[in-house]
Scaffold this motif. Structure first.
Motif, PDB file in Angstrom:
ATOM      1  N   ASN A  81       0.820  -1.214   0.000  1.00  0.00           N
ATOM      2  CA  ASN A  81       0.000   0.000   0.000  1.00  0.00           C
ATOM      3  C   ASN A  81       0.854   1.265   0.000  1.00  0.00           C
ATOM      4  O   ASN A  81       0.556   2.234  -0.709  1.00  0.00           O
ATOM      5  CB  ASN A  81      -0.924   0.010   1.227  1.00  0.00           C
ATOM      6  CG  ASN A  81      -2.012  -1.047   1.153  1.00  0.00           C
ATOM      7  OD1 ASN A  81      -2.281  -1.584   0.083  1.00  0.00           O
ATOM      8  ND2 ASN A  81      -2.624  -1.358   2.282  1.00  0.00           N
ATOM      9  N   VAL A  82       1.922   1.266   0.789  1.00  0.00           N
ATOM     10  CA  VAL A  82       2.825   2.419   0.803  1.00  0.00           C
ATOM     11  C   VAL A  82       3.453   2.609  -0.574  1.00  0.00           C
ATOM     12  O   VAL A  82       3.640   3.731  -1.047  1.00  0.00           O
ATOM     13  CB  VAL A  82       3.916   2.236   1.879  1.00  0.00           C
ATOM     14  CG1 VAL A  82       4.969   3.340   1.773  1.00  0.00           C
ATOM     15  CG2 VAL A  82       3.296   2.234   3.271  1.00  0.00           C
ATOM     16  N   PHE A  84       2.086   2.064  -3.497  1.00  0.00           N
ATOM     17  CA  PHE A  84       1.138   2.767  -4.360  1.00  0.00           C
ATOM     18  C   PHE A  84       1.172   4.271  -4.088  1.00  0.00           C
ATOM     19  O   PHE A  84       1.134   5.086  -5.012  1.00  0.00           O
ATOM     20  CB  PHE A  84      -0.274   2.229  -4.143  1.00  0.00           C
ATOM     21  CG  PHE A  84      -0.767   1.351  -5.257  1.00  0.00           C
ATOM     22  CD1 PHE A  84      -0.750   1.792  -6.565  1.00  0.00           C
ATOM     23  CD2 PHE A  84      -1.261   0.086  -4.990  1.00  0.00           C
ATOM     24  CE1 PHE A  84      -1.211   0.988  -7.602  1.00  0.00           C
ATOM     25  CE2 PHE A  84      -1.727  -0.730  -6.018  1.00  0.00           C
ATOM     26  CZ  PHE A  84      -1.698  -0.280  -7.325  1.00  0.00           C
ATOM     27  N   VAL A  85       1.238   4.648  -2.815  1.00  0.00           N
ATOM     28  CA  VAL A  85       1.244   6.069  -2.452  1.00  0.00           C
ATOM     29  C   VAL A  85       2.506   6.752  -2.984  1.00  0.00           C
ATOM     30  O   VAL A  85       2.440   7.828  -3.603  1.00  0.00           O
ATOM     31  CB  VAL A  85       1.145   6.231  -0.916  1.00  0.00           C
ATOM     32  CG1 VAL A  85       1.310   7.700  -0.519  1.00  0.00           C
ATOM     33  CG2 VAL A  85      -0.179   5.696  -0.409  1.00  0.00           C
ATOM     34  N   VAL A  86       3.664   6.147  -2.760  1.00  0.00           N
ATOM     35  CA  VAL A  86       4.933   6.730  -3.211  1.00  0.00           C
ATOM     36  C   VAL A  86       4.962   6.827  -4.733  1.00  0.00           C
ATOM     37  O   VAL A  86       5.365   7.851  -5.304  1.00  0.00           O
ATOM     38  CB  VAL A  86       6.117   5.886  -2.694  1.00  0.00           C
ATOM     39  CG1 VAL A  86       7.437   6.378  -3.292  1.00  0.00           C
ATOM     40  CG2 VAL A  86       6.186   5.934  -1.174  1.00  0.00           C
ATOM     41  N   SER A  88       2.462   7.046  -6.857  1.00  0.00           N
ATOM     42  CA  SER A  88       1.534   8.064  -7.356  1.00  0.00           C
ATOM     43  C   SER A  88       2.076   9.468  -7.122  1.00  0.00           C
ATOM     44  O   SER A  88       1.980  10.342  -8.000  1.00  0.00           O
ATOM     45  CB  SER A  88       0.171   7.900  -6.668  1.00  0.00           C
ATOM     46  OG  SER A  88      -0.350   6.603  -6.880  1.00  0.00           O
ATOM     47  N   ALA A  89       2.638   9.724  -5.940  1.00  0.00           N
ATOM     48  CA  ALA A  89       3.184  11.047  -5.633  1.00  0.00           C
ATOM     49  C   ALA A  89       4.329  11.399  -6.580  1.00  0.00           C
ATOM     50  O   ALA A  89       4.427  12.535  -7.068  1.00  0.00           O
ATOM     51  CB  ALA A  89       3.654  11.088  -4.178  1.00  0.00           C
ATOM     52  N   GLY A 118       8.722   3.342  -5.061  1.00  0.00           N
ATOM     53  CA  GLY A 118       7.339   2.897  -4.953  1.00  0.00           C
ATOM     54  C   GLY A 118       7.075   1.665  -5.789  1.00  0.00           C
ATOM     55  O   GLY A 118       6.410   0.712  -5.331  1.00  0.00           O
ATOM     56  N   LEU A 181      -3.814   6.551  -8.054  1.00  0.00           N
ATOM     57  CA  LEU A 181      -4.794   6.917  -7.030  1.00  0.00           C
ATOM     58  C   LEU A 181      -5.843   5.829  -6.861  1.00  0.00           C
ATOM     59  O   LEU A 181      -6.224   5.477  -5.737  1.00  0.00           O
ATOM     60  CB  LEU A 181      -5.453   8.249  -7.408  1.00  0.00           C
ATOM     61  CG  LEU A 181      -4.526   9.479  -7.393  1.00  0.00           C
ATOM     62  CD1 LEU A 181      -5.265  10.709  -7.906  1.00  0.00           C
ATOM     63  CD2 LEU A 181      -3.996   9.736  -5.981  1.00  0.00           C
ATOM     64  N   THR A 184      -4.260   2.898  -5.075  1.00  0.00           N
ATOM     65  CA  THR A 184      -4.007   3.190  -3.661  1.00  0.00           C
ATOM     66  C   THR A 184      -5.265   3.001  -2.835  1.00  0.00           C
ATOM     67  O   THR A 184      -5.269   2.307  -1.798  1.00  0.00           O
ATOM     68  CB  THR A 184      -3.486   4.630  -3.504  1.00  0.00           C
ATOM     69  OG1 THR A 184      -2.274   4.784  -4.250  1.00  0.00           O
ATOM     70  CG2 THR A 184      -3.231   4.951  -2.042  1.00  0.00           C
ATOM     71  N   ILE A 185      -6.361   3.624  -3.270  1.00  0.00           N
ATOM     72  CA  ILE A 185      -7.626   3.529  -2.525  1.00  0.00           C
ATOM     73  C   ILE A 185      -8.126   2.092  -2.496  1.00  0.00           C
ATOM     74  O   ILE A 185      -8.562   1.573  -1.454  1.00  0.00           O
ATOM     75  CB  ILE A 185      -8.677   4.463  -3.160  1.00  0.00           C
ATOM     76  CG1 ILE A 185      -8.219   5.921  -3.034  1.00  0.00           C
ATOM     77  CG2 ILE A 185     -10.041   4.273  -2.497  1.00  0.00           C
ATOM     78  CD1 ILE A 185      -9.058   6.896  -3.837  1.00  0.00           C
ATOM     79  N   ILE A 188      -5.909  -0.233  -0.177  1.00  0.00           N
ATOM     80  CA  ILE A 188      -6.112   0.049   1.249  1.00  0.00           C
ATOM     81  C   ILE A 188      -7.450  -0.509   1.725  1.00  0.00           C
ATOM     82  O   ILE A 188      -7.568  -1.036   2.839  1.00  0.00           O
ATOM     83  CB  ILE A 188      -6.013   1.567   1.511  1.00  0.00           C
ATOM     84  CG1 ILE A 188      -4.562   2.041   1.309  1.00  0.00           C
ATOM     85  CG2 ILE A 188      -6.502   1.910   2.914  1.00  0.00           C
ATOM     86  CD1 ILE A 188      -4.391   3.538   1.384  1.00  0.00           C
TER      87      ILE A 188
END
Length: 556
Positions: A81-82, A84-86, A88-89, A118, A181, A184-185, A188
């Motif tokens: 999950n982390v 996906f966040v990294v 995307s950012a 990521g 995004l 990520t959603i 999670i």
């Protein structure tokens, strides 16, 4: 929907994004460099070009084992999950490059490194999540879909990059944002820890020595491609030799450390499992051969074949991706089917047979003339794609099924490290072989061709004396470098017919076709040999083996 199918669909999206972004930049480099106002063929800018490609691959090769081990310790889903966040950012930051020229290139390289972190979190833990979620009798199918999606993403990136670069170079990075995004959603909300995290002390000594050693070796190989002094390549550069030597020493120290710590990041004991060791050796060799094929085919199409068939240089990146689609089609057809069949019959016959098909495809490509008939070329691409699909899914399933449950994360990372390192190594190995081939025959060919069109002998000799890496990358980028090399003053002094011929679509590809084919024979012969050796390693894996702890049941 059953959890295992949720896990398969989400992790497939994750590895597709990671693999797509590993190759999407390759085909988009001309548009990206035009967008930031940087000439990629200028000698001082070749380093930017290489690191735009290799930075992402190097980070993934270095970090996946560590991130897989951390997934075992703190939760595979959490690390995924982390990731996906990294990812995307970093995609957002890449699309908003505020700088130009060298500073703009450094911004992109830096954020590509972050994006690769990521992506490494996604690839290092996806196979372990699937292995946890699926029972042994369905694992080959699930991992096959996942693995083939990743491999197909490498080639789909070439098409997607070509299409998006036609619109705007920033769109190459925008495309990852909405999917990032969504993923990520979705991850999670839907993924859960099936395996039990095994808390342990972080092996800092192993992590540092492995990361530093691998990075030094791969970075040194990158600089080995670039000219040094009067040599065509940099393999005589003391920094390159020192980097490789220091990297190897650090990796040897890493091996010593891993045998003496209580909770090593790299489970060397896994290599005692024959299915694990043979599968990873085969994967490394196949990855090297596949990476070499990918880059050589791009050069062949963009720099020679497409211009000879009337395609404008500005459009060759897009059409090169389209002409490589039969390779992706072969992946997509063979991958899931072979994964399903490996669940019933084991990995050895499918994986070994697939590698022999890959070797046969390389030999077939060797037999083609430079200006080939496309149907024959496409048929060989399909053959290679089918062979790689037959190998990838069963091999991944065999590797992941052979290890203890608590070590699936690190095993997944180790598998990905071999695969990613192979791609990075392929660039150093095959580009060096190609540059050596060009250096032996290109200068004389270039001198004669330029003088035949009225270029003064001193100017022709000066151009022919430039490092062949510039010519190689011109072909790789789908660019006609003749006008760039001669300059406007020399071109203005030539007759209109000569000027038109030199800057037209056929002079450069016909000029380099002979030297290029000489290098291609060396490259594809080496790749065919690697595929055969990989097949031998695959055949030595033994009968089907699934590790099930005594008294335990597989998760279903």
């Amino acid at each position: 929907m059953s959890y295992k199918w949720v896990a398969l669909s989400n992790t497939t999206l994750g590895v597709l994004m990671s693999a797509l972004d590993g190759s999407i930049v390759i085909i988009s480099l001309p548009a990206i460099f035009r967008g930031i106002g940087l000439d990629p063929l200028a000698p001082g800018n070749i380093g930017y070009l290489l690191w735009m490609i290799l930075g992402y691959l190097l980070v993934q090769a270095v970090l996946v084992v560590t991130l897989g081990r951390l997934g075992d310790m703190f939760g595979r889903v959490k690390m995924y999950n982390v990731g996906f966040v990294v990812f995307s950012a970093a995609s957002v930051a890449l699309s908003f490059d505020p700088f130009h020229a060298g500073a703009g290139a450094l911004w992109l390289i830096g954020w590509r490194v972050v994006q690769a972190v990521g992506g490494s979190m996604l690839t290092a833990n996806s196979a372990a999540i699937l292995t946890d979620a699926f029972p042994a009798e369905q694992r080959g199918m699930a991992l096959g879909v996942n693995q083939i999606t990743a491999l197909a993403g490498q080639f789909l990136g070439l098409v997607v990059g070509g299409l998006l670069a036609e619109l705007d170079w920033r769109a190459v990075f925008w495309v990852s944002v909405p999917f990032g995004l969504l993923g990520t959603i979705w991850s999670i909300r839907s993924l859960r820890e099936v395996g039990t995290p095994q808390r342990a002390k972080v092996d800092w000594g192993g992590n540092v020595t492995f990361a530093a050693g691998t990075a030094l070796v791969l970075a040194a190989i990158t600089y080995g491609i670039q000219p040094y002094g009067g040599a065509a390549t940099g393999w005589g550069n003391p920094r390159v030799l020192g980097g490789i030597g220091a990297g190897v020493l650090l990796l040897l120290l890493f091996g010593v450390i891993e045998t003496r710590v209580a909770a090593p990041m790299f489970q060397l004991s896994l290599f005692k499992i024959r299915a694990f060791a043979a599968g990873n050796i085969a994967a490394l060799l196949t990855s090297v051969a596949r990476g070499g094929m990918q880059f050589m085919l791009i050069i062949w199409l963009q720099g020679i074949w497409l211009p000879l068939h009337g395609y404008d240089y500005e459009r060759t990146p897009l059409w090169a991706g389209i002409h490589l689609l039969p390779l992706t089609a072969g992946f997509l057809v063979a991958g899931p089917v072979s994964g399903y069949l490996s669940d019933r019959f084991g990995a050895r016959p499918l994986a070994t047979g697939g590698l022999l098909l890959v070797a046969a495809a390389f030999l077939g490509l060797l037999a083609l003339p430079v200006d080939f008939s496309y149907p024959a070329f496409a048929a060989l691409l399909v053959l290679s794609g089918v062979g790689q699909g037959m190998f990838a899914a069963p091999n991944t399933s065999a590797i992941m099924s052979s290890v203890p449950t608590a070590q699936r994360g690190v095993a997944s990372g180790m598998r990905a490290t071999f695969q990613n390192s192979g791609t990075s190594l392929s660039i150093g190995v095959f580009f060096s072989l190609m540059i050596a081939g060009l250096a032996s025959s290109l200068p004389q060919t270039l001198t004669g061709g330029l003088q035949a069109h009225g270029v003064p002998a001193p100017v022709a000799d000066g151009v022919a004396g430039l490092p062949p890496v510039s010519t190689l990358f011109a072909a790789f980028l789908g660019s006609n470098p003749v006008g760039h090399l001669l300059g406007p003053d020399v071109l203005a002094a030539l007759s209109p017919p000569d000027r038109s011929a030199l800057t037209g679509g056929e002079f450069f590809p016909r000029l380099v076709s002979g030297p290029f084919h000489h290098g291609l024979v060396v490259v594809f012969t080496a790749a065919a040999v690697m595929a055969v050796v990989a097949a031998i390693a695959s055949a030595s894996r033994g009968k089907r083996y699934v590790h099930i702890p005594e008294g335990a049941k597989e998760n279903r």
